[in-house]
Design a protein around this motif. Structure first.
Motif, PDB file in Angstrom:
ATOM      1  N   GLY A  55       0.819  -1.211   0.000  1.00  0.00           N
ATOM      2  CA  GLY A  55       0.000   0.000   0.000  1.00  0.00           C
ATOM      3  C   GLY A  55       0.851   1.260   0.000  1.00  0.00           C
ATOM      4  N   MET A  56       1.907   1.274   0.793  1.00  0.00           N
ATOM      5  CA  MET A  56       2.770   2.459   0.871  1.00  0.00           C
ATOM      6  C   MET A  56       3.542   2.678  -0.420  1.00  0.00           C
ATOM      7  SD  MET A  56       4.147   2.265   4.803  1.00  0.00           S
ATOM      8  CE  MET A  56       4.390   4.026   4.933  1.00  0.00           C
ATOM      9  N   LEU A  57       4.062   1.598  -0.991  1.00  0.00           N
ATOM     10  CA  LEU A  57       4.823   1.724  -2.247  1.00  0.00           C
ATOM     11  C   LEU A  57       3.905   2.097  -3.407  1.00  0.00           C
ATOM     12  CD1 LEU A  57       7.280  -1.295  -1.869  1.00  0.00           C
ATOM     13  CD2 LEU A  57       7.835   1.141  -1.720  1.00  0.00           C
ATOM     14  N   CYS A  70       2.025   6.182  -7.276  1.00  0.00           N
ATOM     15  CA  CYS A  70       0.935   7.012  -7.809  1.00  0.00           C
ATOM     16  C   CYS A  70       1.222   8.501  -7.610  1.00  0.00           C
ATOM     17  CB  CYS A  70      -0.385   6.643  -7.138  1.00  0.00           C
ATOM     18  SG  CYS A  70      -1.046   5.029  -7.628  1.00  0.00           S
ATOM     19  N   THR A  71       1.807   8.847  -6.458  1.00  0.00           N
ATOM     20  CA  THR A  71       2.142  10.249  -6.199  1.00  0.00           C
ATOM     21  C   THR A  71       3.179  10.750  -7.198  1.00  0.00           C
ATOM     22  OG1 THR A  71       1.704   9.919  -3.840  1.00  0.00           O
ATOM     23  CG2 THR A  71       2.949  11.890  -4.453  1.00  0.00           C
ATOM     24  N   ALA A  72       4.186   9.903  -7.490  1.00  0.00           N
ATOM     25  CA  ALA A  72       5.219  10.280  -8.459  1.00  0.00           C
ATOM     26  C   ALA A  72       4.625  10.427  -9.860  1.00  0.00           C
ATOM     27  CB  ALA A  72       6.337   9.237  -8.452  1.00  0.00           C
ATOM     28  N   LEU A  73       3.747   9.491 -10.241  1.00  0.00           N
ATOM     29  CA  LEU A  73       3.108   9.572 -11.567  1.00  0.00           C
ATOM     30  C   LEU A  73       2.241  10.822 -11.666  1.00  0.00           C
ATOM     31  CD1 LEU A  73       2.083   5.831 -12.128  1.00  0.00           C
ATOM     32  CD2 LEU A  73       3.908   7.099 -13.290  1.00  0.00           C
ATOM     33  N   PHE A  74       1.547  11.145 -10.591  1.00  0.00           N
ATOM     34  CA  PHE A  74       0.722  12.353 -10.570  1.00  0.00           C
ATOM     35  C   PHE A  74       1.590  13.593 -10.781  1.00  0.00           C
ATOM     36  CE2 PHE A  74      -1.307  15.876  -8.236  1.00  0.00           C
ATOM     37  CZ  PHE A  74      -2.550  15.893  -8.842  1.00  0.00           C
ATOM     38  N   PRO A 101      -7.204   3.394  -3.180  1.00  0.00           N
ATOM     39  CA  PRO A 101      -7.112   2.044  -2.598  1.00  0.00           C
ATOM     40  C   PRO A 101      -5.780   1.763  -1.914  1.00  0.00           C
ATOM     41  CG  PRO A 101      -8.129   1.957  -4.763  1.00  0.00           C
ATOM     42  CD  PRO A 101      -7.666   3.360  -4.577  1.00  0.00           C
ATOM     43  N   PHE A 102      -4.676   2.236  -2.482  1.00  0.00           N
ATOM     44  CA  PHE A 102      -3.377   2.040  -1.832  1.00  0.00           C
ATOM     45  C   PHE A 102      -3.323   2.776  -0.493  1.00  0.00           C
ATOM     46  CE2 PHE A 102      -1.888   1.246  -6.302  1.00  0.00           C
ATOM     47  CZ  PHE A 102      -1.438  -0.055  -6.090  1.00  0.00           C
ATOM     48  N   VAL A 126       8.400   6.201   0.082  1.00  0.00           N
ATOM     49  CA  VAL A 126       9.326   5.088  -0.167  1.00  0.00           C
ATOM     50  C   VAL A 126      10.228   4.877   1.051  1.00  0.00           C
ATOM     51  CG1 VAL A 126      11.261   4.279  -1.588  1.00  0.00           C
ATOM     52  CG2 VAL A 126       9.275   5.375  -2.668  1.00  0.00           C
ATOM     53  N   LEU A 127      10.681   5.975   1.640  1.00  0.00           N
ATOM     54  CA  LEU A 127      11.509   5.892   2.847  1.00  0.00           C
ATOM     55  C   LEU A 127      10.742   5.216   3.977  1.00  0.00           C
ATOM     56  CD1 LEU A 127      13.997   6.670   4.549  1.00  0.00           C
ATOM     57  CD2 LEU A 127      12.906   8.879   4.972  1.00  0.00           C
TER      58      LEU A 127
END
Length: 423
Positions: free
Chosen positions: A306-308, A313-317, A335-336, A400-401
């Motif tokens: 879920g975190m990854l 998704c945040t990076a793609l956004f 959902p993540f 990611v961290l």
């Protein structure tokens, strides 16, 4: 097995959250209409978070002395009375003009609300069997997201149609009903109440004096000590903290800037993206409920997924410039987000004793409120200096961290829960 009191808790807290959204919209609208100032309008959420932070610091002193259902009842009773007073002050009869009484009442209301979340999250594992805990958390989280998803839109319509005064009256009435339902909750870990006024925990003796009770300082620091001594709780707290730092990028102001500067769209698209994000979290909640048996077998792994997934998704956004695709990305992000949040909450509830749990949630909530406020300023600075796109990319890196910290401490999650609880 699910205790009937769980449904009372679920229903009363859902109603409280619904009227909470109503009052935020009503007061923000009222302040904007009277001052035409964004600064004075943002004082509403700022004072709310500040009061909840102070309440979280003091909450352990209340938790150790009084039953959790009683604390929820007191919170809702106080909010019922304060909202009634606010509605009267702002009524056409009184015509209160100064915002100082309004801000003061927000502080009192928010202070009472500060121990609601730790009390609720600590009550859930007391009211449901362990094998139903993940599903119960998912049900509560999904309801919260549905309220957030629909509440802001409906609240805006109600405030526009009737004005702040009738809406605040409805808020007061809602808290009154929620209080009545909360009074039906019985905590099975406490002795059965002898009367409505039997509100003390087992620590207090019959004459009201506290037998073998720890000092106030020991009570205040217990939740923090448990968080620090348990490697598992320490790891999850770090993950929650980093998640809070990263999640601030989804607040309205940042998203509005992104919509205008990157997607080159107007405010309407800001609303579409918000709606898409909340719709995704609702979908995510239903997916967790549907897949609960599979998730239980690999809860830690799914938490990391879920975190990854949220980070990706945040990076793609951040790097996307196509508005319709942005809607799809934030829909998938939901959902993540829910998978990670519900898994973490369940793991925390299983990582310490039920007596420690309210104090642990109180300490963690206090820390999260503090860092959320700091993060708002930090992310604003990053957006100003490095740009809005880089701000979202940094938020993705933070997630990611957090997942990396969880993986690094994976052995702590594999240990027996009883060992983790004997602190």
């Amino acid at each position: 097995m699910v205790n009937r009191s769980f449904y009372y808790l679920w229903g009363s807290q859902s109603l409280s959250n619904t009227v909470d959204v109503l009052y935020l919209v009503a007061l923000t609208t009222l302040v904007l209409e009277r001052t035409n100032s964004i600064f004075f309008a943002t004082m509403v959420p700022f004072l709310r978070v500040a009061a909840q932070f102070l309440s979280g610091l003091a909450a352990p002193l209340m938790i150790v002395r009084y039953r959790l259902p009683f604390l929820l009842t007191v919170s809702q009773l106080g909010q019922f009375l304060f909202f009634g007073a606010m509605a009267l002050y702002l009524s056409p009869m009184a015509q209160g003009e100064s915002l100082i009484p309004v801000y003061a009442l927000i502080l009192f209301i928010s202070f009472l609300d500060g121990w609601t979340s730790p009390a609720r999250n600590a009550l859930i594992p007391r009211l449901v069997h362990d094998d139903r805990l993940l599903k119960a958390n998912a049900m509560v989280a999904t309801t919260d997201q549905i309220i957030q998803f629909a509440g802001w839109a409906v609240s805006g319509i109600l405030v526009a149609a009737f004005g702040p005064f009738p809406v605040l009256l409805a808020v007061a009435a809602g808290y009154g009903v929620a209080m009545a339902v909360t009074m039906l909750i019985e905590d099975p870990t406490e002795t059965k109440r002898r009367s409505l006024w039997d509100v003390r925990t087992g620590i207090a003796s019959a004459d009201g004096s506290e037998a073998n009770a720890p000092s106030r300082w020991d009570t205040l620091k217990e939740g923090w000590v448990v968080l620090w001594q348990s490697k598992r709780l320490r790891s999850m707290t770090f993950m929650d903290v980093t998640d809070a730092l990263g999640s601030t990028v989804w607040i309205g102001a940042f998203m509005l800037v992104f919509v205008k500067e990157v997607l080159l769209k107007n405010e309407d698209w800001w609303g579409y993206i918000n709606a898409s994000y909340f719709a995704g979290t609702v979908i995510g909640g239903f997916l967790v409920i549907a897949l609960v048996k599979r998730l239980e077998k690999r809860l830690f792994l799914f938490m990391l997924i879920g975190m990854l997934g949220y980070a990706l998704c945040t990076a793609l956004f951040a790097i996307n410039t196509i508005a319709p695709l942005a809607l799809l990305i934030v829909l998938v992000t939901g959902p993540f987000t829910e998978l990670s949040a519900v898994s973490r909450r369940t793991l925390i509830q299983r990582s310490c004793t039920k007596d420690q749990l309210p104090k642990v949630f109180s300490a963690q909530g206090t820390l999260l409120n503090l860092l959320f406020g700091i993060s708002l300023f930090g992310m604003s600075f990053i957006a100003e200096v490095l740009g809005i796109v880089n701000m979202y990319l940094i938020a993705a890196a933070i997630s990611v961290l957090a997942a990396g910290v969880g993986w690094w401490n994976r052995k702590a999650f594999a240990e027996d829960r009883a060992e983790d609880s004997s602190l």
